[in-house]
Write a protein that holds these residues in place. Structure first.
Motif, PDB file in Angstrom:
ATOM      1  N   GLN A 251    -104.100  33.889 -47.990  1.00 43.48           N
ATOM      2  CA  GLN A 251    -103.277  35.092 -47.945  1.00 43.48           C
ATOM      3  C   GLN A 251    -102.352  35.026 -46.735  1.00 43.48           C
ATOM      4  O   GLN A 251    -102.798  34.808 -45.608  1.00 43.48           O
ATOM      5  N   GLN A 252    -101.049  35.230 -46.990  1.00 40.86           N
ATOM      6  CA  GLN A 252    -100.072  35.202 -45.917  1.00 40.86           C
ATOM      7  C   GLN A 252     -99.935  36.593 -45.296  1.00 40.86           C
ATOM      8  O   GLN A 252    -100.367  37.596 -45.862  1.00 40.86           O
ATOM      9  N   ASP A 253     -99.297  36.627 -44.145  1.00 44.47           N
ATOM     10  CA  ASP A 253     -99.140  37.892 -43.426  1.00 44.47           C
ATOM     11  C   ASP A 253     -98.362  38.926 -44.230  1.00 44.47           C
ATOM     12  O   ASP A 253     -98.584  40.136 -44.076  1.00 44.47           O
ATOM     13  N   ASP A 254     -97.437  38.456 -45.094  1.00 49.31           N
ATOM     14  CA  ASP A 254     -96.627  39.410 -45.872  1.00 49.31           C
ATOM     15  C   ASP A 254     -97.334  39.884 -47.136  1.00 49.31           C
ATOM     16  O   ASP A 254     -96.773  40.630 -47.928  1.00 49.31           O
ATOM     17  N   GLY A 255     -98.579  39.451 -47.340  1.00 49.69           N
ATOM     18  CA  GLY A 255     -99.348  39.886 -48.510  1.00 49.69           C
ATOM     19  C   GLY A 255     -99.312  38.941 -49.681  1.00 49.69           C
ATOM     20  O   GLY A 255    -100.031  39.136 -50.667  1.00 49.69           O
TER      21      GLY A 255
ATOM     22  N   LEU B 145     -99.151  31.820 -57.034  1.00 44.13           N
ATOM     23  CA  LEU B 145     -98.680  32.661 -55.941  1.00 44.13           C
ATOM     24  C   LEU B 145     -98.393  34.049 -56.495  1.00 44.13           C
ATOM     25  O   LEU B 145     -97.657  34.203 -57.468  1.00 44.13           O
ATOM     26  N   THR B 146     -99.001  35.055 -55.900  1.00 42.04           N
ATOM     27  CA  THR B 146     -98.840  36.409 -56.433  1.00 42.04           C
ATOM     28  C   THR B 146     -99.083  37.432 -55.331  1.00 42.04           C
ATOM     29  O   THR B 146     -99.443  37.083 -54.205  1.00 42.04           O
ATOM     30  N   ARG B 147     -98.866  38.663 -55.665  1.00 48.83           N
ATOM     31  CA  ARG B 147     -99.147  39.771 -54.745  1.00 48.83           C
ATOM     32  C   ARG B 147    -100.050  40.769 -55.463  1.00 48.83           C
ATOM     33  O   ARG B 147    -100.138  40.773 -56.695  1.00 48.83           O
ATOM     34  N   ARG B 148    -100.700  41.602 -54.691  1.00 49.18           N
ATOM     35  CA  ARG B 148    -101.583  42.602 -55.281  1.00 49.18           C
ATOM     36  C   ARG B 148    -100.780  43.602 -56.115  1.00 49.18           C
ATOM     37  O   ARG B 148     -99.665  43.967 -55.751  1.00 49.18           O
TER      38      ARG B 148
ATOM     39  N   ALA C 212     -77.885  48.567 -49.385  1.00 49.20           N
ATOM     40  CA  ALA C 212     -78.840  47.547 -48.953  1.00 49.20           C
ATOM     41  C   ALA C 212     -79.983  47.500 -49.965  1.00 49.20           C
ATOM     42  O   ALA C 212     -80.249  48.478 -50.668  1.00 49.20           O
ATOM     43  N   PHE C 213     -80.641  46.360 -50.073  1.00 47.06           N
ATOM     44  CA  PHE C 213     -81.757  46.256 -51.017  1.00 47.06           C
ATOM     45  C   PHE C 213     -82.927  45.530 -50.364  1.00 47.06           C
ATOM     46  O   PHE C 213     -82.767  44.784 -49.394  1.00 47.06           O
ATOM     47  N   ASP C 214     -84.091  45.790 -50.897  1.00 48.66           N
ATOM     48  CA  ASP C 214     -85.311  45.145 -50.418  1.00 48.66           C
ATOM     49  C   ASP C 214     -85.607  43.910 -51.244  1.00 48.66           C
ATOM     50  O   ASP C 214     -85.296  43.853 -52.439  1.00 48.66           O
ATOM     51  N   VAL C 215     -86.231  42.932 -50.630  1.00 47.80           N
ATOM     52  CA  VAL C 215     -86.698  41.756 -51.353  1.00 47.80           C
ATOM     53  C   VAL C 215     -87.919  41.213 -50.620  1.00 47.80           C
ATOM     54  O   VAL C 215     -87.993  41.272 -49.385  1.00 47.80           O
ATOM     55  N   ASP C 216     -88.875  40.742 -51.380  1.00 43.90           N
ATOM     56  CA  ASP C 216     -90.086  40.167 -50.816  1.00 43.90           C
ATOM     57  C   ASP C 216     -89.736  39.001 -49.890  1.00 43.90           C
ATOM     58  O   ASP C 216     -88.941  38.134 -50.231  1.00 43.90           O
ATOM     59  N   GLY C 217     -90.323  38.994 -48.697  1.00 41.07           N
ATOM     60  CA  GLY C 217     -89.995  37.991 -47.693  1.00 41.07           C
ATOM     61  C   GLY C 217     -90.248  36.571 -48.140  1.00 41.07           C
ATOM     62  O   GLY C 217     -89.431  35.675 -47.898  1.00 41.07           O
ATOM     63  N   PHE C 218     -91.376  36.339 -48.801  1.00 42.47           N
ATOM     64  CA  PHE C 218     -91.692  34.986 -49.246  1.00 42.47           C
ATOM     65  C   PHE C 218     -90.710  34.526 -50.324  1.00 42.47           C
ATOM     66  O   PHE C 218     -90.236  33.389 -50.305  1.00 42.47           O
TER      67      PHE C 218
END
Length: 770
Positions: free
Chosen positions: A23-27, A171-174, A692-698
């Protein structure tokens, strides 16, 4: 593999936690995958990728392969091989390509000459390949079916199929936790299919977006395993990543004697049941979303439109645009009425049907066939019914139904009795609707053209579909209920036959196994090389406005174009049924056929839930091949959203209505947009920031650097190996068993496992000896 975590957790949390490799720091999590099911449509490009990178399949013992989507379901009495039997060129190529790949990579394969062949989501549970507490994936969105066992099961795209084959991880997120609790009792005639259609009508096709649904409550606990599978199967139609039901004694009883489950009564079985029994949500576990329903409020439910959320009780009438408050729903309703050839206010029971289809991964198991047989026994299909089809979910289901005499009940009534396959569920095979034909269907989707170009689909339970065949119209099963229960709760069982140390002929080995000699559980660790992806930093280009909501994957790329073994060449078929009239002429009203928009790089979608539907990666492939590298929309379906990143594309969520309107206005004016991923901004042609928009860091890191997921994952080889060693010690039943494991003798012939006699409801006949 119980975790040391002590805070109250949901069923989903427990299974997810037990499979984290890293698990990486960004989740972002690297999740281990226990079970991988593979079929012919979404796998050829994945195997090609492995070969191009000189990679092997890491865990052949955790991989099971079959054909189902585009094979014919006609009689196989004269079947010799797929090359001669399958007449359609594209379908034949996909199936023969799969056969070559399973041989090249050493995988267990149930081909058309094997009675264990069937729909991928039927054979997994049937064989005991699906087990509680496992992670299960397949290149098919209805992988959610397996969640009925307390498994975390979900569909993946072809890039992820390749990733799992190479690394046995994803590779996935919760996801969020969503609870749908149904308490009380169901009235006679109401089945799990009615319950799940009712639920989707309540929450909508985007109601579960970003979440895993846990179905619970007294109604769910009272369902058989086959009914639970139908529930979880359609959780994807509610927008969820997956659906889950906690395993219990009904689950364990179903698994007894399954070929690939732990041997019943053994120490391994007892250990497994102890672990499986812990897989339930803690009393104080928190959910992000809660939905509570009463079973008494659910009556037989049926779809009227072109989305699974377009449902009403069979006693209801076709709704009109004014019945909805949301403008998107008003617009969708108007279009759906036109497509379906319906008039608002028409009683559902007045709608005449042309064809009836009972089958699909939702409703093709033995209980489904028994329920339908009880309705039609001693009757004939109506004179106006052009065709009525019964398609068993596997060769073993077909065999058991024939042993119970169900096939004769159906054929005497005028139904066609078919071989196992997906059949008319998605019309990728010869079983399709003609334009404007209306079908009473037990499948899971009623999208435009789903069962054939311009075909009209009404979703319902097997008993309801059977009643429609007899009446000739959509019908209320409660008016046709026989005295005995509609469904039986006793499950069919499959027992493993003794191994045979030798095989009689090479042809027999090819037919039954299609395996090379060495298929002992092992890990292949060749990293190979990767070509990577083009870097995505700043994109400037023409943006095409698309004013539609719930744009599904069948609309993005119709299923008739999925019969390809390549990733490229699909651009000409993108939005095919919107871009072209039935006569093949361009539709000048569709935006991508107009002037500068023919060269669009950016698609601006003003309605929510873009990309709902299938997990197949052909949708982003088609858009990318057309030239579209970025999609801007208020929301996306989870699997499509993930698939775009895997292809170097950027989906941008703009939920601010004012900002989205400004972006769409720029697009309508024909002015270019600039999507700056580095600074996470959308700008106009003059460089002025719009939003502006958000995007997952990874994901941003991978896009801007053109990184390949598989290459990144293989850098964690030591962690994967460590996880696998621990897994083998704690849950040894998850390593290959039965015909998934081969000793030094080489391949051993395993006879197809029959389904022994069980309680068969009220179907008459003497017990059969096996």
């Amino acid at each position: 593999m119980p975790s040391a975590e002590t805070k109250p957790r949901t069923l989903y949390d427990k299974v997810f936690d037990d499979h984290i490799v890293n698990q990486q720091d960004d989740g972002t999590c690297l999740l281990y995958i226990d079970r991988h099911l593979v079929h012919e449509v979404t796998s050829p490009q994945a195997f090609e990728g492995l070969k191009n990178a000189s990679r092997k399949v890491r865990r052949p013992d955790c991989t099971l392969v079959t054909v189902d989507h585009n094979i014919p379901t006609s009689s196989r009495k004269n079947f010799k091989n797929a090359s001669d039997f399958i007449k359609e060129t594209d379908s034949r190529l996909q199936c023969t390509t799969l056969e070559e790949n399973v041989k090249d990579f050493g995988l267990t394969y149930f081909g058309m000459g094997d009675k264990r062949q069937g729909i991928v989501h039927v054979i997994g549970p049937e064989q005991g390949f699906t087990l509680p507490g496992t992670t299960v994936v397949c290149g098919d969105s209805h992988t959610s079916t397996h969640g009925a066992f307390g498994a975390l099961a979900f569909g993946i795209g072809t890039s992820e199929v390749e990733h799992v084959l190479a690394t046995q991880t994803l590779l996935t997120r919760r996801s969020k936790n969503m609870r749908i609790q149904v308490d009380g009792e169901l009235a006679p005639g109401v089945t799990s299919k009615d319950v799940v259609l009712h639920i989707i009508g309540v929450i909508g096709t985007a109601g579960g977006t970003g979440a895993v649904i846990e179905f619970c409550g007294s109604v769910i606990r009272g369902l058989s395993m086959e009914a639970r599978m139908s529930m979880c199967n359609m959780s994807i139609e509610g927008g969820a990543r997956a659906g889950m039901i906690a395993p219990d004694d009904i689950t364990f009883e179903y698994l007894k004697g399954r070929p690939l489950a732990p041997k019943y009564g053994s120490a391994e079985w007892n250990k497994a049941v102890k672990y499986w029994s812990s897989l339930k949500s803690d009393a104080d576990a928190k959910y992000d979303v809660d939905v509570f329903l009463d079973g008494k409020d659910i009556i037989p439910t049926i779809s009227w439109g072109t989305s699974p959320q377009d449902v009403v009780p069979i006693t209801g009438v076709v709704p009109g645009p004014d019945d909805f408050e949301d403008e998107n729903r008003k617009t969708s309703c108007k279009r759906a009425l036109e497509y379906m050839g319906l008039t608002a206010g028409t009683p559902m029971k007045d709608i005449t049907v042309d064809k009836v289809f009972i089958g699909s991964c939702t409703n093709s198991r033995i209980e489904d066939l028994r329920a339908a047989a009880k309705v039609v026994q001693g009757k004939k299909i109506a004179a106006n019914i052009k065709r009525a089809m019964i398609v068993p979910g596997s060769g073993l289901v077909k065999e058991q139904a024939e042993a119970e005499g169900l096939d004769k009940i159906f054929t005497d009534a005028g139904f066609e009795w078919r071989e196992a396959g997906c059949s008319m569920c998605l019309g990728m095979n010869p079983d399709i609707l003609s334009p404007k034909e209306r079908c009473a269907s037990t499948s899971n989707r009623n999208f435009e053209g789903r069962q054939g170009a311009q075909g009209r689909t009404h979703l319902m339970s097997p008993a309801m579909a059977a009643a429609a065949a007899i009446v000739g119209k959509l019908a209320d099963i409660r008016e046709h209920i026989v005295s005995s229960p509609v469904t039986a709760k006793v499950q069919p069982q499959i027992e493993l036959q003794p191994e045979v140390d030798s095989i009689e002929t090479e042809d027999e080995l090819e037919r039954v196994l299609d395996l090379p000699a060495d298929n002992e559980p092992h890990t292949n660790t060749s990293a190979g090389t990767s070509a990577g992806l083009p870097k995505f930093t700043v994109l400037k280009g023409t943006a095409a406005p698309l004013d539609r909501a719930n744009v599904d994957t069948d609309a993005i790329i119709p299923k008739q174009f999925l019969k390809t073994i390549k990733r490229t060449g699909l651009g000409s078929a993108a939005f095919y049924e919107l871009r072209y009239h039935p006569d093949g002429q361009e539709n000048p009203d569709f935006i991508l056929n107009q002037g500068i928009y023919r060269n669009s790089k950016i698609l601006v979608v003003t309605g929510p839930n873009f990309g709902c539907g299938s997990s197949r990666e052909h949708a982003p492939w088609a858009l990318l091949d057309f030239g579209i590298k970025c999609i801007i929309a208020p929301s996306f379906a989870d699997i499509f959203f993930n698939n775009t990143f895997k292809n170097g594309m950027l989906p941008v969520v703009v939920s601010d209505e004012a900002a989205l309107k400004k972006i769409a206005d720029e697009a309508r004016a024909g002015r270019e947009l600039e999507v700056d991923l580095v600074n996470q901004e959308i700008k106009d042609a003059q460089g002025n920031k719009i939003v502006a928009f958000d995007v997952d860091g990874f994901r941003k890191h991978c896009l801007t650097n053109g990184l390949d997921d598989i290459g990144l994952t293989l850098q964690m080889e030591s962690k994967i190996r460590s996880f696998e060693a621990k897994r083998s010690l704690q849950t040894p039943w998850l390593d290959g068993s039965g015909y998934l494991r081969r000793g030094n003798r080489g391949a051993t012939k395993i006879e197809a496992a029959p389904v022994p006699t069980t309680n068969r409801g009220d179907v008459k006949g003497e017990p059969l000896e096996w």
